[in-house]
Design a protein around this motif. Structure first.
Motif: not given
Length: 212
Positions: A169, A171, A174
């Motif tokens: 996955q 992010d 971020a």
């Protein structure tokens, strides 16, 4: 949005300002513009200085400002040195390209982000990344460590620090490790090089600059 930096990054604002920002983004910016004439012509020299704003969207404040909050001013050991470095960078770009140029460093009050802004009265050149922009799927990645991002009127090179393997996955919330975004308007080019900033935050700042 502007993303968070680590606690250690907050405690080393001055080092980030005079280190990574001055040495990293400015060199990359200078190499992405068309070469200037050997010496400035009279009409270009008379164009006058470029005035960069004291504040950018996202709460980014110019570190050489006269009314800098204590939270930021306390982190700067030598404001005169900072101003001298900014003036020197702008003067060198003016000398190389023969047109007005400006350079200014900004930070968020909570030190979550630092950024440099460079402006040169020259139309944008080819914005080349320092890496081959290969489709990440061809090398089994969900996202490469560094990627070229088309952000509408701006173009960005975004450094994430680590690649994300295929199947894992990504992010999206971020903040990248660093980024460099460039946008031109007429015969002027603006560029932001920063840490703790999302692509959206950098593009918002550029949009504000090109409309001033």
């Amino acid at each position: 949005m502007i993303g968070p930096m680590s606690a250690s990054s907050r405690s080393t604002l001055a080092a980030a300002v005079v280190g990574l920002l001055l040495l990293g983004g400015l060199v990359a910016f200078a190499t992405s513009l068309p070469e200037g004439d050997a010496a400035p012509s009279e009409p270009e020299a008379a164009a006058g200085p470029i005035d960069l704003p004291d504040e950018l969207p996202g709460g980014l404040l110019a570190l050489d400002g006269d009314d800098l909050p204590e939270e930021l001013s306390a982190q700067l050991t030598d404001l005169d040195q900072l101003r001298g470095q900014e003036d020197s960078a702008g003067a060198r770009l003016t000398e190389v390209y023969g047109v007005p140029a400006a350079f200014r460093i900004y930070a968020a009050v909570d030190q979550s982000a630092v950024a440099q802004v460079t402006a040169v009265d020259k139309a944008p050149g080819v914005f080349l990344p320092d890496f081959p922009p290969i489709d990440p799927e061809l090398i089994d990645l969900a996202r490469p460590a560094v990627e070229l991002v088309d952000a509408g009127d701006a173009l960005c090179v975004v450094t994430w620090g680590e690649a994300v393997p295929a199947g894992q996955q990504v992010d999206d919330a971020a903040a990248p490790q660093s980024l460099r975004c460039q946008q031109g308007v007429g015969e002027r080019t603006y560029e932001i090089f920063g840490q703790g900033m999302s692509v959206d935050a950098a593009v918002e700042a550029l949009a504000a600059l090109v409309t001033t």
